[in-house]
Design a protein around this motif. Structure first.
Motif, PDB file in Angstrom:
ATOM      1  N   GLY A  40       5.994   0.065  -9.630  1.00 58.34           N
ATOM      2  CA  GLY A  40       5.492   0.783  -8.467  1.00 58.34           C
ATOM      3  C   GLY A  40       5.547  -0.104  -7.242  1.00 58.34           C
ATOM      4  N   ILE A  41       5.792   0.486  -6.077  1.00 56.59           N
ATOM      5  CA  ILE A  41       5.852  -0.286  -4.840  1.00 56.59           C
ATOM      6  C   ILE A  41       5.292   0.535  -3.689  1.00 56.59           C
ATOM      7  N   ASN A  42       4.443  -0.092  -2.889  1.00 55.79           N
ATOM      8  CA  ASN A  42       3.813   0.594  -1.767  1.00 55.79           C
ATOM      9  C   ASN A  42       3.804  -0.326  -0.560  1.00 55.79           C
ATOM     10  N   SER A  43       4.170   0.208   0.581  1.00 60.65           N
ATOM     11  CA  SER A  43       4.185  -0.548   1.820  1.00 60.65           C
ATOM     12  C   SER A  43       2.764  -0.702   2.357  1.00 60.65           C
ATOM     13  N   ILE A  44       2.416  -1.878   2.833  1.00 58.85           N
ATOM     14  CA  ILE A  44       1.090  -2.116   3.413  1.00 58.85           C
ATOM     15  C   ILE A  44       1.152  -1.838   4.912  1.00 58.85           C
ATOM     16  N   THR A  45       0.474  -0.793   5.333  1.00 50.57           N
ATOM     17  CA  THR A  45       0.424  -0.461   6.759  1.00 50.57           C
ATOM     18  C   THR A  45      -1.011  -0.077   7.110  1.00 50.57           C
ATOM     19  N   LYS A  46      -1.237   1.180   7.418  1.00 54.52           N
ATOM     20  CA  LYS A  46      -2.544   1.626   7.880  1.00 54.52           C
ATOM     21  C   LYS A  46      -3.625   1.404   6.825  1.00 54.52           C
ATOM     22  N   GLY A  47      -4.691   0.696   7.215  1.00 52.64           N
ATOM     23  CA  GLY A  47      -5.789   0.422   6.289  1.00 52.64           C
ATOM     24  C   GLY A  47      -5.641  -0.879   5.537  1.00 52.64           C
ATOM     25  N   GLY A  48      -4.447  -1.485   5.607  1.00 51.21           N
ATOM     26  CA  GLY A  48      -4.231  -2.776   4.966  1.00 51.21           C
ATOM     27  C   GLY A  48      -4.046  -2.698   3.465  1.00 51.21           C
ATOM     28  N   MET A  49      -4.222  -3.848   2.810  1.00 51.10           N
ATOM     29  CA  MET A  49      -3.962  -3.957   1.382  1.00 51.10           C
ATOM     30  C   MET A  49      -4.866  -3.048   0.554  1.00 51.10           C
ATOM     31  N   PHE A  50      -6.133  -2.957   0.929  1.00 56.10           N
ATOM     32  CA  PHE A  50      -7.056  -2.145   0.136  1.00 56.10           C
ATOM     33  C   PHE A  50      -6.599  -0.694   0.086  1.00 56.10           C
ATOM     34  N   THR A  51      -6.221  -0.152   1.228  1.00 60.30           N
ATOM     35  CA  THR A  51      -5.747   1.226   1.266  1.00 60.30           C
ATOM     36  C   THR A  51      -4.488   1.405   0.425  1.00 60.30           C
ATOM     37  N   ALA A  52      -3.577   0.436   0.495  1.00 63.07           N
ATOM     38  CA  ALA A  52      -2.345   0.518  -0.306  1.00 63.07           C
ATOM     39  C   ALA A  52      -2.675   0.512  -1.799  1.00 63.07           C
ATOM     40  N   LEU A  53      -3.637  -0.302  -2.197  1.00 67.38           N
ATOM     41  CA  LEU A  53      -4.042  -0.349  -3.606  1.00 67.38           C
ATOM     42  C   LEU A  53      -4.650   0.978  -4.052  1.00 67.38           C
ATOM     43  N   ILE A  54      -5.486   1.560  -3.197  1.00 66.74           N
ATOM     44  CA  ILE A  54      -6.088   2.857  -3.531  1.00 66.74           C
ATOM     45  C   ILE A  54      -5.007   3.934  -3.634  1.00 66.74           C
ATOM     46  N   GLU A  55      -4.085   3.957  -2.675  1.00 72.57           N
ATOM     47  CA  GLU A  55      -2.990   4.928  -2.716  1.00 72.57           C
ATOM     48  C   GLU A  55      -2.197   4.813  -4.008  1.00 72.57           C
TER      49      GLU A  55
END
Length: 336
Positions: free
Chosen positions: A242-257
């Protein structure tokens, strides 16, 4: 060519696209071999823009001057801050992604990725375009596609209140499909890209601290270009789950997504050399959350190490609990 109209963008390998119906029901028309294969509503594409705050009036837009993270107080409770920030972002945006258009099984796919910057649009157009292009480039990189062309989307009250740039890329017909979601309990989680102590222009700074005058987030386009080349290699070698770009909300938001689809959690450790709030909520560009299976973990790390790509071990996925530095933040259901 799909058309003799000047606004047609030739992508290559049989693909072309154009903006149509700009005054009513705007959409991107996608052509393959002179044949219209998709009409993607502009609203669908705009929903993928990481920043969607309404741009301020010109005289209200902050100057892009000096900013010092250490002058911003650290929150008393990172857990409460994380839950508040997540709640704000869940209400205003969806997980960042790119839009893939397929024509036929033996043809390459066309990928559309977007980025936007509402915070610096009036003061520095070059900076604004650089931020937007970097965001779009990150989203495109998550698919393994190579950028071919770019264009500027029109801005309107019905779609987006900020300048938006789009990147169009091509994805090989035999490219592995990617997802932003974690796949299995026990997969390793990595931060790909340089760790920096930066909270400038972040949703955290904007919404939690109510501090609006700040510069653009940290970015290094040259470094990101090299990282994304190696990232594409990792994707084509099937080393990434899995791969997710870190943008709005930072790392925490990317982890939750990345956790939501399969209701998985994560157990991570922050960087001791960087403020925890900056590490979790900062929006420095050119970074990705990557998960790998036990089978491909060693090969992924070896590839990044050989090419001197910054890679940091964060932790692993869990059955559903969210833990940061041995502190429980609850379960993924609490953040849905």
């Amino acid at each position: 060519m799909a058309s003799k109209t000047k606004d047609i963008i030739e992508i290559g390998q049989g693909w072309a696209c154009a903006l149509r119906g700009l005054k009513s029901n705007p959409s991107v028309h996608c052509y393959y071999q002179n044949r219209l294969v998709a009409e993607v509503p502009l609203s669908t594409i705009m929903a993928c823009v990481p920043f969607n705050h309404k741009a301020g009036e010109k005289n209200q837009t902050p100057w892009n001057g000096p900013f010092f993270t250490d002058r911003v107080p650290e929150p008393k409770s990172l857990k409460k801050t994380a839950m508040l920030l997540n709640s704000l972002i869940r209400k205003s945006s969806q997980p960042t992604d790119a839009y893939i258009v397929k024509a036929e099984p033996e043809a390459p796919s066309m990928v559309i990725a977007v980025g936007g910057d509402s915070r610096h649009a009036y003061e520095d157009s070059e900076l604004c375009n650089m931020v937007a292009t970097t965001q779009a480039s990150q989203n495109l990189a998550c698919t393994g596609a190579s950028p071919v062309a770019f264009f500027k989307f029109p801005s309107s009250d019905d779609t987006c209140h900020q300048p938006v740039l789009g990147l169009v890329g091509l994805l090989a017909k035999d490219a592995p499909s990617t997802t932003l979601s974690f796949s299995n309990k026990g997969d390793m989680i990595y931060l790909l890209g340089r760790s920096v102590e930066d909270i400038a222009s972040s949703e955290y700074l904007y919404s939690v601290h109510n501090i609006h005058p700040s510069p653009a987030p940290w970015m290094n386009p040259q470094e990101q270009s090299r990282l994304q080349t190696i990232l594409a290699e990792a994707i084509f070698k099937n080393l990434i789950s899995g791969i997710n770009s870190i943008t709005k909300g930072g790392m925490f938001t990317a982890l939750i997504e990345s956790s939501l689809q399969h209701q998985l959690g994560f157990d991570i450790t922050t960087d001791a050399e960087i403020r925890e709030d900056a590490f979790l909520f900062g929006e420095a560009l050119g970074r990705f959350i990557v998960s790998t299976s036990e089978e491909h973990d060693a090969a992924f790390v070896d590839l990044m190490t050989r090419h001197k790509i910054p890679v940091t071990t964060l932790g692993h996925t869990t059955k559903g609990e969210i833990r940061i530095d041995d502190i429980s933040y609850g379960f993924i259901q609490d953040f849905a």
